[in-house]
Design an enzyme around this catalytic site. Sequence first.
Site, PDB file in Angstrom:
ATOM      1  N   GLU A  40       0.825  -1.213   0.000  1.00 47.09           N
ATOM      2  CA  GLU A  40       0.000   0.000   0.000  1.00 47.09           C
ATOM      3  C   GLU A  40       0.857   1.260   0.000  1.00 47.09           C
ATOM      4  O   GLU A  40       0.550   2.233  -0.671  1.00 47.09           O
ATOM      5  CB  GLU A  40      -0.960   0.010   1.205  1.00 47.09           C
ATOM      6  N   GLN A  45       1.036   6.754  -5.531  1.00 50.00           N
ATOM      7  CA  GLN A  45       1.735   7.612  -6.515  1.00 50.00           C
ATOM      8  C   GLN A  45       2.631   6.841  -7.479  1.00 50.00           C
ATOM      9  O   GLN A  45       3.413   7.440  -8.210  1.00 50.00           O
ATOM     10  CB  GLN A  45       2.641   8.665  -5.835  1.00 50.00           C
ATOM     11  N   TYR A 121      -7.570   6.313   3.205  1.00 48.72           N
ATOM     12  CA  TYR A 121      -7.518   5.308   2.140  1.00 48.72           C
ATOM     13  C   TYR A 121      -6.694   4.081   2.585  1.00 48.72           C
ATOM     14  O   TYR A 121      -7.159   2.939   2.499  1.00 48.72           O
ATOM     15  CB  TYR A 121      -6.918   5.920   0.851  1.00 48.72           C
ATOM     16  N   ASP A 139     -10.303   4.731  -4.327  1.00 48.83           N
ATOM     17  CA  ASP A 139      -9.203   5.473  -4.950  1.00 48.83           C
ATOM     18  C   ASP A 139      -9.673   5.974  -6.315  1.00 48.83           C
ATOM     19  O   ASP A 139     -10.856   5.855  -6.651  1.00 48.83           O
ATOM     20  CB  ASP A 139      -7.937   4.594  -5.062  1.00 48.83           C
ATOM     21  N   CYS A 201     -14.848  -1.990 -22.623  1.00 47.56           N
ATOM     22  CA  CYS A 201     -16.218  -2.396 -22.282  1.00 47.56           C
ATOM     23  C   CYS A 201     -16.596  -3.752 -22.875  1.00 47.56           C
ATOM     24  O   CYS A 201     -17.405  -4.479 -22.286  1.00 47.56           O
ATOM     25  CB  CYS A 201     -17.208  -1.336 -22.745  1.00 47.56           C
TER      26      CYS A 201
END
Length: 337
Positions: A40, A45, A121, A139, A201
């Site tokens: 994590e 970033q 988060y 996120d 999709c």
Amino acid sequence: MNIDSHPIKFRKALSAWYTVGRRPLPWRTEPSLYRTVVSEFMTQQTKIKTMLPYFEAWMKSFPDFDSLAKAEDQAVLKHWEGLGYYNRARNLHKLAKVYVNLKIKPKSKEEWQQMPGIGPYTSAAISSIALGQANAVVDGNVVRVLARLNDDDRKFKNNGLAVKAFTSTADNLLDDKNPGDHNQSMMELGATVCLKNKPLCTICPVSKFCVAKERGTQEDRPKIESKSIVRIEIERAWVRKGDCILLHHISESSSQLAGQYELPELKMISGNVSDKRLLLSQSRSITNRRIKEHIYKCTTKERNEDLLEWVPLGRLQGITLSGPHRRWVKDLLKIDN
Ligand code: SF4
């Protein structure tokens, strides 16, 4: 069919896809609390592809909280060299030192949020993925997926506000019995299928629940104002004396990059510079900043003793060079042979 009217069917479809299609990341194939925490910190970033070799090397040197807590500051920073945002490494190191000394270990999201470097988060991610607690993780990837599933056309000034706005939707959709996998599957969908530009999709496992896909508005969701681009130009000096190069040793008291080395900015030695010649120009982007750096070969008779240091080439491997400076030094040594 949408996620509000059919949350169970949605979770089932997502879970079936994730069970078979998830990427075999090392903190998933060999899960533990420590590995979740490190992953994590490293993925904040930073793209997963970039941080994976760092994660493997980190686990070899610091396989658990104890070994990390006992490590020297410089060894920790050296392992982070090139990943940037070094406060993450410092906070992770601090966290390990606090964690090993706690008699009662943190379990809930709220308790994890008291630990160094942990925000809402990360505490939700750790408590759900490693400890099975029912906390939704939101996120940028999850915001994108939820905004598209609901074809939400609200406009947000920044990512932080969008995350806040979508937290209740994520909470309602959470699979309380399996929150860790559910959170990871939402993030995985955003990272690998529901891409920012050109979402896939046609292969999406939850396309039948997606209102934006039905209306053809997917690429316009979520609506988040982009930050204006800031352009920065920096001039740096490449100064050699025999087998030494002149580097800026960043003060230990600096809030950013403390103790690390960089090629000095030209202004640090200006006034004493002669024979300035451009050797290398490099561009890079950090969030909304577009940074151009020009590196000049020059000679100088004087230097600022407080900031600059002659570093023998043989010592380079043992020091921590910030950001892309190691790569630049390598390139410059070839150019300036
Ligand atoms: Fe994203 Fe397309 Fe799936 Fe909708 S159908 S969630 S837009 S990938």
